[in-house]
Design a protein around this motif. Structure first.
Motif, PDB file in Angstrom:
ATOM      1  N   VAL A   1       0.845  -1.212   0.000  1.00  0.00           N
ATOM      2  CA  VAL A   1       0.000   0.000   0.000  1.00  0.00           C
ATOM      3  C   VAL A   1       0.878   1.259   0.000  1.00  0.00           C
ATOM      4  CG1 VAL A   1      -1.565   1.381   1.404  1.00  0.00           C
ATOM      5  CG2 VAL A   1      -2.000  -1.054   1.131  1.00  0.00           C
TER       6      VAL A   1
ATOM      7  N   LEU B   1       1.141   5.015   0.934  1.00  0.00           N
ATOM      8  CA  LEU B   1       0.495   6.025   1.772  1.00  0.00           C
ATOM      9  C   LEU B   1       0.709   7.409   1.176  1.00  0.00           C
ATOM     10  CD1 LEU B   1       1.283   4.967   5.458  1.00  0.00           C
ATOM     11  CD2 LEU B   1      -0.787   4.568   4.118  1.00  0.00           C
TER      12      LEU B   1
ATOM     13  N   ILE C   1      -0.968  10.075   2.432  1.00  0.00           N
ATOM     14  CA  ILE C   1      -1.683  10.855   3.434  1.00  0.00           C
ATOM     15  C   ILE C   1      -0.644  11.717   4.164  1.00  0.00           C
ATOM     16  CG2 ILE C   1      -3.517   9.147   3.718  1.00  0.00           C
ATOM     17  CD1 ILE C   1      -2.079   8.084   6.183  1.00  0.00           C
TER      18      ILE C   1
ATOM     19  N   GLY D   1       0.661  11.827   6.913  1.00  0.00           N
ATOM     20  CA  GLY D   1       1.137  11.186   8.129  1.00  0.00           C
ATOM     21  C   GLY D   1       0.072  10.309   8.743  1.00  0.00           C
ATOM     22  N   PRO D   2       0.477   9.119   9.286  1.00  0.00           N
ATOM     23  CA  PRO D   2       1.850   8.622   9.256  1.00  0.00           C
ATOM     24  C   PRO D   2       2.350   8.433   7.829  1.00  0.00           C
ATOM     25  CG  PRO D   2       0.339   6.933  10.131  1.00  0.00           C
ATOM     26  CD  PRO D   2      -0.421   8.197   9.991  1.00  0.00           C
TER      27      PRO D   2
ATOM     28  N   VAL E   1       7.524   4.527   6.292  1.00  0.00           N
ATOM     29  CA  VAL E   1       8.760   4.373   7.061  1.00  0.00           C
ATOM     30  C   VAL E   1       9.725   3.557   6.206  1.00  0.00           C
ATOM     31  CG1 VAL E   1       9.789   3.440   9.176  1.00  0.00           C
ATOM     32  CG2 VAL E   1       7.494   4.451   9.239  1.00  0.00           C
TER      33      VAL E   1
ATOM     34  N   ARG F   1      -7.745   2.976  -2.914  1.00  0.00           N
ATOM     35  CA  ARG F   1      -7.129   2.051  -1.961  1.00  0.00           C
ATOM     36  C   ARG F   1      -7.237   0.612  -2.473  1.00  0.00           C
ATOM     37  NH1 ARG F   1     -10.394   2.725   2.158  1.00  0.00           N
ATOM     38  NH2 ARG F   1     -11.329   0.650   2.080  1.00  0.00           N
TER      39      ARG F   1
ATOM     40  N   VAL G   1      -3.397   5.176  -0.752  1.00  0.00           N
ATOM     41  CA  VAL G   1      -4.279   5.732   0.270  1.00  0.00           C
ATOM     42  C   VAL G   1      -4.184   7.257   0.307  1.00  0.00           C
ATOM     43  CG1 VAL G   1      -4.892   5.710   2.724  1.00  0.00           C
ATOM     44  CG2 VAL G   1      -4.000   3.637   1.652  1.00  0.00           C
ATOM     45  N   PHE G   2      -5.316   7.911   0.044  1.00  0.00           N
ATOM     46  CA  PHE G   2      -5.401   9.373   0.179  1.00  0.00           C
ATOM     47  C   PHE G   2      -6.217   9.703   1.425  1.00  0.00           C
ATOM     48  CE2 PHE G   2      -4.926   8.530  -4.395  1.00  0.00           C
ATOM     49  CZ  PHE G   2      -3.783   9.280  -4.656  1.00  0.00           C
TER      50      PHE G   2
ATOM     51  N   GLU H   1       4.956  -2.823   7.219  1.00  0.00           N
ATOM     52  CA  GLU H   1       4.725  -1.601   6.437  1.00  0.00           C
ATOM     53  C   GLU H   1       3.666  -0.710   7.104  1.00  0.00           C
ATOM     54  OE1 GLU H   1       4.481  -1.037   1.666  1.00  0.00           O
ATOM     55  OE2 GLU H   1       2.674  -1.848   2.585  1.00  0.00           O
ATOM     56  N   MET H   2       3.954   0.576   7.174  1.00  0.00           N
ATOM     57  CA  MET H   2       3.073   1.537   7.855  1.00  0.00           C
ATOM     58  C   MET H   2       1.695   1.593   7.185  1.00  0.00           C
ATOM     59  SD  MET H   2       2.630   3.581  10.357  1.00  0.00           S
ATOM     60  CE  MET H   2       4.245   3.106  10.998  1.00  0.00           C
TER      61      MET H   2
END
Lengths: 364, 364
Positions: A1, A3, A5, A7-8, A11, A314, A320-321, B22-23
């Motif tokens: 996935v 991200l 967004i 945050g978070p 990593v 998604r 992911v927004f 994964e975050m």
């Protein structure tokens, strides 16, 4: 996935793995060396010689720490709110007994230095000014910070800055700009999992903390306790050790890239996202010239359901927004572009966004 | 390095690695499923049907949450203190404006139900009783919990239990014993890195929280906000996601071993440590019959410097022990034996302790 967004954030594998380092005693020499090193690194990113304290909490905990350490019940505070996180400061000031002046801006607008001065003149009792540097809920970076401290100090007040979603991605010159208290959080540009928050505190702010000590109850978020413990290489309460391991590695990666390089990269990918979103025929929330380089908010066109777009993005495109917060819920979407992110990641995010919008019936 | 301190405890490799997953978006369906699963698991260990909230904080944050949610300024509270962590409750009650009765016991003693009843009779205004289940600073487990709630409820008061260093290692039957609020922390028997704390809250305690809401300011540690967010599969503030990943894996390992098996193992290794320490000619702090199965405290013999023993143990034998806290600093040492620990680990710890004492000049 993927991200996308604010945050978070993603990593990096090296950082995530560093978090799995064998556990250590939080009262021993290894932790003392670790927190000394991470504090030094965080101070470098903050561009400050002030004390920087690391809390085991999310950014909202750091915001609470600013209110309970630097205001007492009955103290007059000005909150400059350009969105949801500014509202959070206002909420905190009220909860902790402050007399609040709230200066609100329309979603997408930045704060205006003249209006802030007007508010300070209108109530000479204002002792603290709270402001958001980068408003995650609207995708706006306030441009007033470099001039703000001089203005606030002339009125004998303190300035507290929420730089949670800017610091480490967008330059914040804490000492050069004379900012008394600056807050940030690990799960943003720092590329670390959520759970650590930072607060820098200068002498002027420490004097205030001493003055409020007998008036405002505080314990877990008592910054003086953190300062005293840090002098012994510790934290007053058991710290999130695995996140310190991650931060240590993330700082190493940040300095390898170089702060100037990081800021330039965020400017570049910020432009890419704005160009891409506008190119799709979507309209940005942020006024021109104050768009954030870490998060872009855009209006949902008539007839397009943001929840549906997010679900498609998604499930079908693995991306992911974020939706809108507060009174912008259902009206906007947000694209986060901070931390460990390359041009390719951004292009992939834009492609996913475009496809999800098309699938949801958007003709562009 | 072998950690033989009462937390943070050794994080098993599988748990540490799970933290590197994964975050994910903390406002998305993956996190909702994750927190639903971990909450269910934590409730099983708590043996409770009450709400259990997970805070991004260390155990001291959970202690603060109990004081700010369940007491208002001016409320009378009884703190039953058998050591340093009981003293922390007393400190918190005073900081947040409570009228405090502090019942203190000598280091090594357990609380006495009759004395608690005397204190409740002496001040019928007492509305909340705070007690430590397992006192980390002295190595004592209070045996009064099964009878305590009935006594406290007869006086129309609430009971708040710090079970930070017992729950998940020593049985706590939250509902069977009728405990209103019970606190714990991830870095103890739960085998997770520090940074998550738990609070269980029953109906009686929620009613109190509603009553104090207008009198006691709270925000980050406002448990009602956590309850409301949890109903939507979220936390009010960004949670320490990587520690939730770890907790998920740790709970899986705990249920594979079985709670009865875990408690039996802690009883067995507790006995091993006590026998081993006594066999060295050292004297335990805890009174007979109330010794803790998670941490053993013992007096330093005349002429033996605990800091020196600890330094030798760490540097020469790769084993970390804890010293004394508060007024026991320099007088005792502590051997932690909770969480991911086998009989072999304990034997190795005892061997290291014996060698370090001998090197420091102890003749036994």
């Amino acid at each position: 996935v993927n991200l996308r967004i604010p945050g978070p954030t993603t990593v990096p594998v090296e950082v995530a793995q560093a978090g799995a380092t064998e556990m250590i005693n939080h009262r021993g020499p290894e932790f003392a060396a670790l927190i000394a090193r991470t504090t030094e690194g965080v101070k470098k990113v903050y561009q400050t010689q002030n004390d920087v304290l690391t809390l085991t909490a999310s950014g909202s905990g750091a915001m609470e720490s600013a209110v309970v350490n630097f205001t007492a019940p009955g103290d007059h505070s000005l909150v400059v709110s350009i969105g949801n996180f500014g509202d959070r400061f206002a909420n905190l000031v009220k909860i902790y007994g402050g007399v609040l002046t709230k200066q609100e801006y329309e979603g997408g607008q930045a704060a205006d230095l003249n209006k802030i001065e007007d508010a300070l003149k209108a109530d000479p009792q204002i002792r603290t000014v709270f402001i958001t540097h980068n408003e995650t809920s609207t995708g706006v970076t306030n441009p007033v910070l470099p001039e703000l401290a001089a203005l606030v100090h002339a009125h004998d007040a303190l300035v507290v800055v929420d730089a949670i979603s800017s610091l480490s991605s967008i330059e914040v010159d804490t000492d050069g700009w004379g900012l008394d208290v600056v807050l940030s959080g690990s799960q943003k540009g720092w590329m670390v999992a959520p759970g650590l928050a930072f607060a820098s505190v200068n002498e002027r702010a420490w004097a205030r903390a001493e003055e409020t000590a007998s008036k405002q109850p505080r314990f877990y978020f008592d910054l003086k306790r953190h300062k005293d413990s840090l002098a012994n290489g510790q934290t007053p309460w058991t710290p999130a050790v695995s996140l310190f391991f991650q931060l240590d590695k993330a700082l190493e990666m940040m300095f390898a890239e170089g702060l100037e390089g990081i800021y330039a990269r965020h400017r570049r990918i910020g432009n890419m996202v704005r160009d891409g979103v506008r190119g799709m025929g979507l309209e940005l929330l942020a006024d021109e010239g104050v768009e954030s380089d870490t998060v872009t908010a855009f209006w949902l066109p008539d007839g397009i359901n943001g929840s549906q777009v997010s679900k498609i993005a998604r499930e079908k495109y693995g991306t992911v927004f974020a939706g809108g917060q507060g009174n912008l819920t259902g009206k906007i979407m947000r694209f986060g572009h901070l931390g460990a992110m390359t041009d390719e990641d951004i292009q992939a995010g834009l492609d996913a966004l475009k496809s999800a919008f098309a699938d949801a019936g958007f003709k562009g």
